[in-house]
Write an enzyme that holds these catalytic residues in place. Sequence first.
Site, PDB file in Angstrom:
ATOM      1  N   SER A  10       0.834  -1.204   0.000  1.00  0.00           N
ATOM      2  CA  SER A  10       0.000   0.000   0.000  1.00  0.00           C
ATOM      3  C   SER A  10       0.870   1.256   0.000  1.00  0.00           C
ATOM      4  O   SER A  10       2.081   1.200   0.237  1.00  0.00           O
ATOM      5  CB  SER A  10      -0.905   0.023   1.239  1.00  0.00           C
ATOM      6  OG  SER A  10      -0.129   0.249   2.403  1.00  0.00           O
ATOM      7  N   LYS A  11       0.228   2.382  -0.266  1.00  0.00           N
ATOM      8  CA  LYS A  11       0.920   3.675  -0.221  1.00  0.00           C
ATOM      9  C   LYS A  11       1.510   3.912   1.169  1.00  0.00           C
ATOM     10  O   LYS A  11       2.597   4.475   1.309  1.00  0.00           O
ATOM     11  CB  LYS A  11      -0.055   4.789  -0.585  1.00  0.00           C
ATOM     12  CG  LYS A  11       0.546   6.190  -0.506  1.00  0.00           C
ATOM     13  CD  LYS A  11      -0.487   7.244  -0.824  1.00  0.00           C
ATOM     14  CE  LYS A  11       0.091   8.637  -0.673  1.00  0.00           C
ATOM     15  NZ  LYS A  11       0.496   8.960   0.704  1.00  0.00           N
TER      16      LYS A  11
END
Length: 512
Positions: free
Chosen positions: A273-274
């Site tokens: 994920s970011k």
Amino acid sequence: MVSLHQSNNTKMSKPIRVRFAPSPTGPLHIGGVRTALFNYLFAKKNNGVFYIRIEDTDQNRFVEGAEQYILEALQWLNIMPDETIGHNEKFGPYRQSERKHIYKQYADQLISSGNAYYAFDSSESLDTKRKEAETDGKTFIYNHSNRDTLDNSLNISAAELEQKLALGAEYVIRFKTPVNEILHLQDIIRGDIKFDTNLLDDKVLFKSDGMPTYHLANIVDDHLMETSHVIRGEEWLPSMPLHVLLYRAFGWDAPEFAHLPLILKPIGNGKLSKRDGDKMGFPVFPLEWKTESGISSGYRESGYFPEAVVNFLALLGWNDGTEKEIFSLDELVQSFDLNRVHKSGAKFDPEKNKWFNHQYLVNRDDALLAKDYQQILTEKGIEADFDYVQKVVSLVKERAHFVSEFWDLSDYFFDAPPSYDEKAVKNWKVETPAIMSDVFELLESITDFSSANIENILKTWMTENEIGMGKVMQPLRLSIVGALKGPHLFDIMEMIGQEETINRIKKAIANL
């Protein structure tokens, strides 16, 4: 219970056409880039077509600039489509919002054939049923188990339905999932997968706002655009039975499916994920993405070469069966095979990605690197001869992962060191100034100030005077560089020249 086996017998005769179909809801995640890459490689390997369709039916999640970002990212990576918006639109439009007039007829076709129905349930009534089910420790699913008791066209007469529609009652169109079937579906990567239709819900195909859902638009467009293979992320695997059933309901041949493994976090479990990138300091987007809340870094702006990004992404969940790690794009095309894609998720390794970039950097032409480095020097107010910069690059690039690191590795080629590394200063002993004075006097007498000649004269002098290498070389490097780092010292001295070399030694004697 009926068992349905998906057949692929007719599909290999189809021309190869694959697509990447992102939604413009934000920046393109690196996982999406890999999906695009695998589609591209498969198409090129099989002399097929790779096209891009923008799936923007969910206007509530549309983000301005996202579509342009997606196309710019793929262009930077050199994996541009054969067909897309504004380019060779053989089956256009390639933006779903511009195709919305197409989908209603197909939804109506499913209703006519008995494979779909109108549902008039309000969102409030469905929320109430979900909460009631939760209270009983159950999960509410709109499907065969309860659709005969809900507010839909399955439970009213044709006349009542006609009246409801005439009065403008709000509705969605749902797929009527068949009951008591075991679907045996084939996935190129995962083999035979079984689904029990009794566990599936009746998905909404057409929304009350007049737009299709992803499921209907995706199937209709893949059919009309003659998609032969659907290569997409593992997260879409639960949608596979619905999609195959939709193809069957329309009487169309389904494409072949291949669901790619997830890209996993570097540490721990779950999908990359970011947030992982923010915490560990690496990009998860190909290009920088700016919003009002801040800037998310991109591989391009972080100094990665597009070829390196393509190379490390290709090896996330695939290999050619050898130990080979460095592949050009052409080599990837020649080697790529969906049958060699792994089933299990691939752990993302930021340090390995830097290693890939280093490999491409050291093998890159010095002139190209020097051109990039000269821009950095110009920003620092340093005007340097191009040939000189190119020589500097050749000496330091083995130690760098990125062009942006060149300055820290080579600042002493352009400026005398303003200070000296504290740990290295410990090598500056009481007798060092006298030795360094003899060294600069010796250097002053040299007429051929080339690296090899300086080295020969200085080493001969040390041997004749029985002075240990460490007593000379470490203080000399400290004087020239400001630290015990850098390439071959005599190469540095030749580069900066005789006068500058002597001045730096004198400065060190005066300051240390």
